[in-house]
Design a protein around this motif. Structure first.
Motif, PDB file in Angstrom:
ATOM      1  N   ILE A   1       0.820  -1.371   0.033  1.00 40.25           N
ATOM      2  CA  ILE A   1      -0.038   0.122   0.013  1.00 40.25           C
ATOM      3  C   ILE A   1       0.759   1.155  -0.013  1.00 40.25           C
ATOM      4  O   ILE A   1       1.923   1.390   0.871  1.00 40.25           O
TER       5      ILE A   1
ATOM      6  N   PHE B   1       0.078  -1.748  -5.115  1.00 40.29           N
ATOM      7  CA  PHE B   1       0.930  -2.196  -5.947  1.00 40.29           C
ATOM      8  C   PHE B   1       1.453  -3.608  -5.562  1.00 40.29           C
ATOM      9  O   PHE B   1       1.146  -4.019  -4.372  1.00 40.29           O
TER      10      PHE B   1
ATOM     11  N   GLU C   1      11.910   0.911   4.064  1.00 32.52           N
ATOM     12  CA  GLU C   1      10.414   1.278   4.301  1.00 32.52           C
ATOM     13  C   GLU C   1      10.089   0.236   5.332  1.00 32.52           C
ATOM     14  O   GLU C   1       9.469  -0.840   4.822  1.00 32.52           O
TER      15      GLU C   1
ATOM     16  N   GLU D   1       7.421  -1.625   7.576  1.00 29.16           N
ATOM     17  CA  GLU D   1       5.932  -1.669   7.470  1.00 29.16           C
ATOM     18  C   GLU D   1       5.286  -3.034   8.392  1.00 29.16           C
ATOM     19  O   GLU D   1       6.150  -3.880   8.551  1.00 29.16           O
TER      20      GLU D   1
ATOM     21  N   ASP E   1       9.863  -2.982   2.773  1.00 22.26           N
ATOM     22  CA  ASP E   1       9.288  -2.523   1.444  1.00 22.26           C
ATOM     23  C   ASP E   1      10.503  -1.643   0.799  1.00 22.26           C
ATOM     24  O   ASP E   1      10.377  -0.614   0.510  1.00 22.26           O
TER      25      ASP E   1
ATOM     26  N   LYS F   1      10.291  -1.659  -6.977  1.00 28.74           N
ATOM     27  CA  LYS F   1       9.791  -2.369  -5.851  1.00 28.74           C
ATOM     28  C   LYS F   1      10.032  -3.904  -5.803  1.00 28.74           C
ATOM     29  O   LYS F   1       9.776  -4.750  -5.068  1.00 28.74           O
TER      30      LYS F   1
ATOM     31  N   THR G   1       4.466   2.880   4.735  1.00 27.53           N
ATOM     32  CA  THR G   1       5.342   3.088   5.779  1.00 27.53           C
ATOM     33  C   THR G   1       5.156   4.504   6.161  1.00 27.53           C
ATOM     34  O   THR G   1       4.576   5.338   5.755  1.00 27.53           O
TER      35      THR G   1
END
Ligand code: MG
Length: 272
Positions: free
Chosen positions: A72, A94, A121, A123, A152, A169, A236
Protein backbone atom coordinates in the motif's frame (compact mmCIF):
# COMPACT_ATOMS: atom_id res chain seq x y z
CA UNK A 1 1.35 -17.30 19.28
CA UNK A 2 4.38 -16.82 17.12
CA UNK A 3 4.36 -19.04 14.02
CA UNK A 4 7.63 -19.40 12.19
CA UNK A 5 9.42 -21.23 9.42
CA UNK A 6 12.91 -22.54 9.96
CA UNK A 7 15.71 -24.67 8.63
CA UNK A 8 17.95 -26.94 10.62
CA UNK A 9 21.41 -28.26 10.00
CA UNK A 10 20.58 -31.78 8.86
CA UNK A 11 23.94 -33.07 10.04
CA UNK A 12 22.63 -32.60 13.58
CA UNK A 13 19.47 -34.54 12.79
CA UNK A 14 18.70 -38.20 12.86
CA UNK A 15 17.95 -38.79 9.23
CA UNK A 16 14.79 -40.75 10.08
CA UNK A 17 12.56 -37.83 9.19
CA UNK A 18 15.04 -36.19 6.86
CA UNK A 19 13.32 -32.81 7.06
CA UNK A 20 15.59 -29.82 6.73
CA UNK A 21 12.95 -27.12 6.83
CA UNK A 22 9.84 -26.94 8.91
CA UNK A 23 7.14 -24.89 10.51
CA UNK A 24 6.67 -24.32 14.18
CA UNK A 25 5.65 -22.00 16.91
CA UNK A 26 7.60 -20.46 19.72
CA UNK A 27 6.91 -22.01 23.11
CA UNK A 28 5.80 -19.64 25.86
CA UNK A 29 9.33 -19.87 27.29
CA UNK A 30 10.47 -17.89 24.24
CA UNK A 31 13.39 -20.27 23.66
CA UNK A 32 11.93 -23.46 22.23
CA UNK A 33 10.53 -24.04 18.75
CA UNK A 34 7.77 -26.67 18.70
CA UNK A 35 7.50 -28.12 15.24
CA UNK A 36 4.10 -28.39 13.53
CA UNK A 37 3.07 -30.03 10.27
CA UNK A 38 1.70 -26.81 8.78
CA UNK A 39 0.24 -23.47 9.68
CA UNK A 40 -3.41 -23.50 10.79
CA UNK A 41 -4.75 -21.99 7.59
CA UNK A 42 -8.51 -22.09 7.04
CA UNK A 43 -9.06 -22.62 10.75
CA UNK A 44 -7.29 -26.00 10.79
CA UNK A 45 -6.16 -27.46 14.10
CA UNK A 46 -2.51 -27.09 15.10
CA UNK A 47 -0.80 -30.48 14.93
CA UNK A 48 2.62 -30.85 16.52
CA UNK A 49 5.15 -33.33 15.16
CA UNK A 50 6.58 -33.89 18.63
CA UNK A 51 9.99 -32.49 17.70
CA UNK A 52 11.37 -29.43 19.42
CA UNK A 53 14.44 -27.31 18.78
CA UNK A 54 16.07 -24.50 20.65
CA UNK A 55 15.47 -21.20 18.91
CA UNK A 56 19.23 -20.61 18.91
CA UNK A 57 19.84 -23.77 16.90
CA UNK A 58 17.53 -23.03 13.95
CA UNK A 59 17.79 -20.56 11.09
CA UNK A 60 14.62 -18.54 10.71
CA UNK A 61 13.27 -18.31 7.18
CA UNK A 62 10.69 -15.92 5.80
CA UNK A 63 7.64 -17.09 7.76
CA UNK A 64 5.55 -17.37 4.60
CA UNK A 65 6.03 -17.94 0.89
CA UNK A 66 3.29 -15.63 -0.36
CA UNK A 67 1.75 -15.97 -3.80
CA UNK A 68 1.86 -12.17 -3.76
CA UNK A 69 2.81 -9.29 -1.53
CA UNK A 70 0.25 -6.53 -1.90
CA UNK A 71 1.76 -3.24 -0.84
CA UNK A 72 0.00 0.00 0.00
CA UNK A 73 1.45 3.37 -1.03
CA UNK A 74 1.13 6.63 0.91
CA UNK A 75 -0.86 5.13 3.79
CA UNK A 76 0.71 7.26 6.54
CA UNK A 77 -0.19 10.90 6.83
CA UNK A 78 3.31 12.17 7.64
CA UNK A 79 4.89 10.01 4.90
CA UNK A 80 2.56 11.50 2.28
CA UNK A 81 3.55 14.92 3.57
CA UNK A 82 7.30 14.20 3.23
CA UNK A 83 6.69 13.43 -0.45
CA UNK A 84 4.44 16.50 -0.75
CA UNK A 85 1.57 14.25 -1.88
CA UNK A 86 -2.11 14.56 -1.07
CA UNK A 87 -3.63 11.81 1.04
CA UNK A 88 -5.15 9.14 -1.21
CA UNK A 89 -8.94 8.95 -1.30
CA UNK A 90 -8.77 5.18 -1.60
CA UNK A 91 -5.88 2.76 -0.96
CA UNK A 92 -3.12 2.87 -3.59
CA UNK A 93 -2.03 -0.68 -4.41
CA UNK A 94 1.02 -2.20 -6.00
CA UNK A 95 2.55 -5.68 -5.99
CA UNK A 96 5.91 -7.09 -4.99
CA UNK A 97 6.66 -10.48 -6.54
CA UNK A 98 7.15 -13.66 -4.53
CA UNK A 99 10.73 -13.77 -5.81
CA UNK A 100 11.57 -10.58 -3.88
CA UNK A 101 10.93 -12.26 -0.51
CA UNK A 102 13.82 -13.01 1.86
CA UNK A 103 13.85 -13.93 5.53
CA UNK A 104 15.40 -12.63 8.73
CA UNK A 105 19.16 -12.26 8.40
CA UNK A 106 19.00 -12.46 4.61
CA UNK A 107 20.97 -10.10 2.42
CA UNK A 108 19.41 -7.26 0.45
CA UNK A 109 21.40 -7.14 -2.78
CA UNK A 110 21.98 -3.59 -3.98
CA UNK A 111 20.98 -3.46 -7.69
CA UNK A 112 23.84 -1.19 -8.68
CA UNK A 113 23.42 -2.05 -12.37
CA UNK A 114 20.22 0.02 -12.39
CA UNK A 115 19.80 2.05 -9.20
CA UNK A 116 21.82 4.54 -7.17
CA UNK A 117 19.24 5.15 -4.47
CA UNK A 118 17.83 2.23 -2.48
CA UNK A 119 15.62 2.96 0.54
CA UNK A 120 14.25 1.07 3.54
CA UNK A 121 10.54 1.26 4.39
CA UNK A 122 9.44 -0.28 7.70
CA UNK A 123 5.93 -1.69 7.42
CA UNK A 124 3.42 -3.75 9.37
CA UNK A 125 2.69 -6.91 7.38
CA UNK A 126 -0.70 -8.64 7.49
CA UNK A 127 -0.59 -12.41 6.84
CA UNK A 128 -3.77 -13.82 5.35
CA UNK A 129 -5.10 -16.99 6.99
CA UNK A 130 -7.84 -18.13 4.64
CA UNK A 131 -9.07 -17.56 1.10
CA UNK A 132 -10.35 -13.98 1.10
CA UNK A 133 -12.68 -12.70 -1.58
CA UNK A 134 -14.88 -9.62 -1.24
CA UNK A 135 -15.06 -9.53 2.55
CA UNK A 136 -16.42 -6.63 4.55
CA UNK A 137 -14.35 -4.57 6.97
CA UNK A 138 -16.16 -6.37 9.80
CA UNK A 139 -15.29 -9.80 8.37
CA UNK A 140 -11.63 -8.98 7.72
CA UNK A 141 -10.25 -9.98 11.14
CA UNK A 142 -11.43 -13.57 10.65
CA UNK A 143 -9.29 -13.78 7.51
CA UNK A 144 -6.04 -12.69 9.15
CA UNK A 145 -3.65 -15.29 10.57
CA UNK A 146 -1.37 -12.70 12.16
CA UNK A 147 1.15 -9.92 11.71
CA UNK A 148 4.80 -9.64 10.84
CA UNK A 149 7.48 -7.08 9.94
CA UNK A 150 8.11 -6.14 6.31
CA UNK A 151 10.79 -3.99 4.74
CA UNK A 152 9.36 -2.59 1.48
CA UNK A 153 12.79 -1.99 -0.06
CA UNK A 154 12.54 0.55 -2.85
CA UNK A 155 14.81 1.80 -5.62
CA UNK A 156 13.68 5.40 -5.12
CA UNK A 157 15.33 6.79 -8.25
CA UNK A 158 13.55 4.23 -10.43
CA UNK A 159 10.25 4.87 -8.67
CA UNK A 160 10.55 8.48 -9.73
CA UNK A 161 11.55 7.65 -13.29
CA UNK A 162 8.97 4.94 -14.05
CA UNK A 163 5.24 5.56 -14.13
CA UNK A 164 4.66 2.10 -12.66
CA UNK A 165 6.22 1.08 -9.35
CA UNK A 166 6.99 -2.44 -10.53
CA UNK A 167 10.72 -2.15 -11.25
CA UNK A 168 11.48 0.00 -8.21
CA UNK A 169 9.81 -2.45 -5.83
CA UNK A 170 10.54 -5.84 -7.35
CA UNK A 171 14.24 -6.62 -7.39
CA UNK A 172 15.17 -9.98 -5.88
CA UNK A 173 15.66 -9.55 -2.10
CA UNK A 174 13.52 -6.37 -1.94
CA UNK A 175 10.90 -7.88 0.39
CA UNK A 176 12.43 -8.98 3.70
CA UNK A 177 9.68 -10.53 5.88
CA UNK A 178 9.83 -11.86 9.45
CA UNK A 179 10.92 -12.87 11.96
CA UNK A 180 7.62 -14.68 12.56
CA UNK A 181 3.84 -14.29 12.49
CA UNK A 182 2.37 -12.93 15.71
CA UNK A 183 -1.27 -13.90 16.09
CA UNK A 184 -1.97 -11.91 19.27
CA UNK A 185 -1.75 -8.29 18.20
CA UNK A 186 -4.10 -5.33 18.08
CA UNK A 187 -2.84 -3.67 14.88
CA UNK A 188 -4.60 -0.37 15.43
CA UNK A 189 -1.94 1.22 17.65
CA UNK A 190 1.48 -0.44 17.46
CA UNK A 191 4.82 1.32 17.16
CA UNK A 192 6.54 0.75 13.80
CA UNK A 193 10.25 1.59 13.76
CA UNK A 194 13.32 1.25 11.59
CA UNK A 195 16.95 1.39 12.71
CA UNK A 196 19.77 1.95 10.23
CA UNK A 197 23.06 0.72 11.67
CA UNK A 198 21.40 0.87 15.10
CA UNK A 199 20.13 4.45 14.79
CA UNK A 200 16.40 5.04 14.84
CA UNK A 201 15.08 6.43 11.53
CA UNK A 202 11.34 5.78 11.65
CA UNK A 203 9.11 5.65 14.72
CA UNK A 204 5.36 6.05 14.29
CA UNK A 205 2.24 4.30 15.54
CA UNK A 206 0.01 2.39 13.15
CA UNK A 207 -2.73 4.74 14.38
CA UNK A 208 -1.31 7.24 11.83
CA UNK A 209 -2.50 5.03 8.95
CA UNK A 210 -4.94 6.59 6.52
CA UNK A 211 -6.68 3.22 6.01
CA UNK A 212 -6.45 0.70 8.83
CA UNK A 213 -5.59 -2.98 8.49
CA UNK A 214 -9.20 -4.16 8.30
CA UNK A 215 -10.16 -1.56 5.73
CA UNK A 216 -7.16 -2.61 3.64
CA UNK A 217 -7.94 -6.34 3.75
CA UNK A 218 -11.52 -5.62 2.71
CA UNK A 219 -10.49 -3.20 -0.05
CA UNK A 220 -7.82 -5.47 -1.54
CA UNK A 221 -10.20 -8.46 -1.42
CA UNK A 222 -12.59 -6.58 -3.67
CA UNK A 223 -9.79 -6.32 -6.27
CA UNK A 224 -8.08 -9.72 -6.05
CA UNK A 225 -8.60 -12.93 -4.11
CA UNK A 226 -6.12 -13.20 -1.27
CA UNK A 227 -4.76 -16.67 -0.54
CA UNK A 228 -3.47 -18.14 2.72
CA UNK A 229 0.06 -16.86 3.27
CA UNK A 230 -0.38 -13.76 1.14
CA UNK A 231 0.99 -10.62 2.75
CA UNK A 232 -0.30 -7.06 2.74
CA UNK A 233 2.43 -4.49 3.46
CA UNK A 234 0.39 -1.68 4.95
CA UNK A 235 2.55 1.33 4.09
CA UNK A 236 5.49 3.06 5.70
CA UNK A 237 5.65 5.95 8.16
CA UNK A 238 7.71 9.08 7.55
CA UNK A 239 11.49 9.01 7.88
CA UNK A 240 12.41 6.80 4.93
CA UNK A 241 15.99 7.03 3.75
CA UNK A 242 18.73 5.41 1.76
CA UNK A 243 20.85 2.36 2.46
CA UNK A 244 24.27 1.37 1.18
CA UNK A 245 26.13 -1.94 0.97
CA UNK A 246 27.49 -2.78 4.39
CA UNK A 247 24.53 -1.23 6.21
CA UNK A 248 22.35 -3.12 8.66
CA UNK A 249 18.65 -2.34 8.59
CA UNK A 250 16.20 -3.39 11.29
CA UNK A 251 12.40 -3.17 11.17
CA UNK A 252 11.08 -3.34 14.72
CA UNK A 253 7.37 -3.53 15.56
CA UNK A 254 6.14 -3.50 19.13
CA UNK A 255 4.45 -6.76 20.03
CA UNK A 256 6.00 -8.64 17.11
CA UNK A 257 9.80 -8.37 17.18
CA UNK A 258 12.71 -7.39 14.96
CA UNK A 259 13.53 -8.13 11.35
CA UNK A 260 17.23 -7.52 10.70
CA UNK A 261 18.91 -7.64 7.29
CA UNK A 262 22.14 -6.45 5.79
CA UNK A 263 22.71 -4.72 2.48
CA UNK A 264 25.36 -6.25 0.23
CA UNK A 265 26.88 -5.28 -3.09
CA UNK A 266 26.17 -7.28 -6.18
CA UNK A 267 28.74 -10.00 -6.70
CA UNK A 268 31.93 -8.88 -8.44
CA UNK A 269 31.53 -8.98 -12.18
CA UNK A 270 27.73 -9.17 -12.03
CA UNK A 271 27.19 -5.61 -13.25
CA UNK A 272 26.06 -5.28 -16.85
MG1 MG B 1 6.00 0.99 1.13
Amino acid sequence: MKFLSFSIDSSEENEADGCETGFGFLDSNGETVREIYSYPYDGAAIEETGRTFSLDSVTLLAPVEPSKVVAIGLNFKAHAAEFDKELPKEPMLFLKPSTSVIGPGGSIVYPSHMSYRVDYEAELGVVIGRRTHEVSVEEAADHILGYTCVNDVTARDLQGRDVQYTRAKSFDTFAPIGPWIETELDPTDVLIESYLNGEVRQSTSSSDMVFNVFELVSFVSHVMTLLPGDVIATGTPSGIGKMKPGNTIEVRIAGIGSLVNTVVARPEGADV
